[in-house]
Design an enzyme around this catalytic site. Structure first.
Site: not given
Ligand SMILES: *Cc1c(COP(=O)(O)O)cnc(C)c1O
Length: 403
Positions: A120, A197, A200, A223, A361
């Site tokens: 992302h 990260d 997701q 999420k 993104c």
């Molecule tokens: C949604 C997402 C983000 C960004 O999250 P925010 O809540 O907008 O800061 C970063 N990485 C992944 C893999 C995502 O799905």
């Protein structure tokens, strides 16, 4: 899992869009919020809204207890060793920026950072900014046609110059589950730290940060059935102690004089200013909610939705699914030959079906496939097979109209 009963917890699922029942398949962008979570926010503002850690009065103590209680729920959910290794942030993006800013003081020219091709933008751009500032180099683990990282190439990128590796646990654009255990172990073998990260992954997979032995794990509440504007940075105690603070202000100090300020202990060192108190409490409630259903039950049901939808969509002539990793969460990115993803998304919206269209993104992934974007349907445990039928019919209708 009783999906009919679960759906009653989500008021928004009762609404109509363009005269049709809402079919919400944009869960990878943000999930919907159950009444149990909404109620914790209302309860906070109606009954004990006060600033935390400051007052001796009853409301402030109640708010502090609820906020710190949420921190402990997050600690337990991710199996962190200590509550103070859980830092509240405004979300994944904020959490990544705390680490990338801190790393500016830990890097020197020629040091190397490793990212993956599946990221992302929020796990790419802060690091590019850091490289510009420090002269460090950004190396990329490439992906293959299936949307899977090429691990042999990762082996070749690793060296004693590698200081930090940052990859997502699950790709938001394709749903690929990355082999993070292997990524973490190999990075540690050359002395590098690892940031995962988990934004997701969190809705589908419960990460055990101690078993993973990961240095940093970040995610967003929105999420996983929580509100927007709140997230978490997990860090190992030693890693967080090494990292300088991100923002200066109230809450993050031990002692302030005009000559010198000393910083507070963890977690407060990284929590300057009044936080999103209601959001933190609601994040805890969101984890209670999904844990009551059971993350294993959620994953199993979503896998059934994914298989069902993939088979049905593939029957449509000219439809191509991007990202066919053997291990995937419930995300389907697709295009139909000769049709722009935006046009399909617009027709689906007219029929009450919410999907995402565009680059999600993750422009480097779109560039890899040489496409402007995809249509992305992403499922949650409150979605149904009937909703997938409705989407598949709508895509067929869209193709008839547009081809
Ligand atoms: C949604 C997402 C983000 C960004 O999250 P925010 O809540 O907008 O800061 C970063 N990485 C992944 C893999 C995502 O799905």
């Amino acid at each position: 899992m009783n999906v009919t009963k679960i759906r009653k917890d989500f008021p928004v699922l009762n609404r109509e869009v363009n005269g049709r029942p809402l079919v919400y398949f944009d869960n990878a962008a943000t999930s919907q919020t159950p009444t149990q979570v909404i109620n914790t926010i209302v309860d906070y503002y109606e009954n004990y809204n006060a600033n935390i850690h400051r007052g001796v009065h009853a409301l402030s103590q109640e708010a502090t207890d609820a906020y710190e209680g949420a921190r402990q729920k997050i600690q337990k959910h991710f199996n962190a060793a200590h509550p103070y290794e859980v830092i509240f942030t405004s979300g994944t993006t904020h959490a990544i920026n705390i680490i990338s800013s801190g790393y500016a003081e830990l890097l020197k020219e020629g040091d190397e950072l490793i990212v993956s091709a599946l990221e992302h933008h929020s796990n790419i751009v802060p690091w590019q900014m850091l490289c510009q500032k420090t002269g460090a180099l950004l190396k990329v683990i490439p992906m293959n046609e299936d949307g899977v990282l090429i691990m042999d190439a990762y082996d070749e990128l690793l060296s004693d110059r590698t200081k930090l590796v940052f990859v997502n646990h699950v790709s938001n654009a394709l749903g690929t589950v990355n082999p993070i255990e292997e990524i973490i172990n190999k990075a540690h073998a050359v002395g590098a730290e690892v940031l995962i990260d988990g934004a997701q992954a969190s809705p589908h997979i419960k990460a055990d940060v101690q078993a993973l032995n990961v240095d940093y794990y970040v995610t967003s509440a929105h999420k996983i059935c929580g509100p927007t504007g709140i997230g978490v940075l997990y860090g190992k105690e030693a890693a967080l102690n090494r990292l300088p603070p991100y923002q200066g202000g109230g809450e993050m100090i031990a002692e302030v004089t005009f000559e010198k300020t000393t910083y507070a202990d963890l977690p407060h060192k990284f929590e300057a200013g009044t936080p999103n108190i209601a959001g933190g409490i609601a994040f805890g409630a969101a984890l209670d909610y999904v844990n009551a259903i059971g993350m294993e039950n959620i994953a199993k049901y979503e896998a059934e939705l994914l298989t069902y939808a993939t088979l049905a969509l593939k029957q449509i002539p000219g439809l191509k699914v991007y990202g066919v990793a053997p291990e995937k969460t419930a995300v389907i990115s697709f295009n139909v030959e000769g049709i722009h993803p935006y046009d399909i998304g617009s027709i689906l919206d007219k029929l009450g079906i919410a999907v995402r269209t565009g680059h999600h993104c993750a422009q480097p992934i779109m560039d890899f496939y040489k496409i402007p974007g995809t249509v992305r349907a992403s499922f949650s445990f409150y979605n149904t097979f009937q909703e997938i039928d409705a989407m598949v019919d709508a895509v067929k209708k869209a193709v008839q109209m547009l081809q």
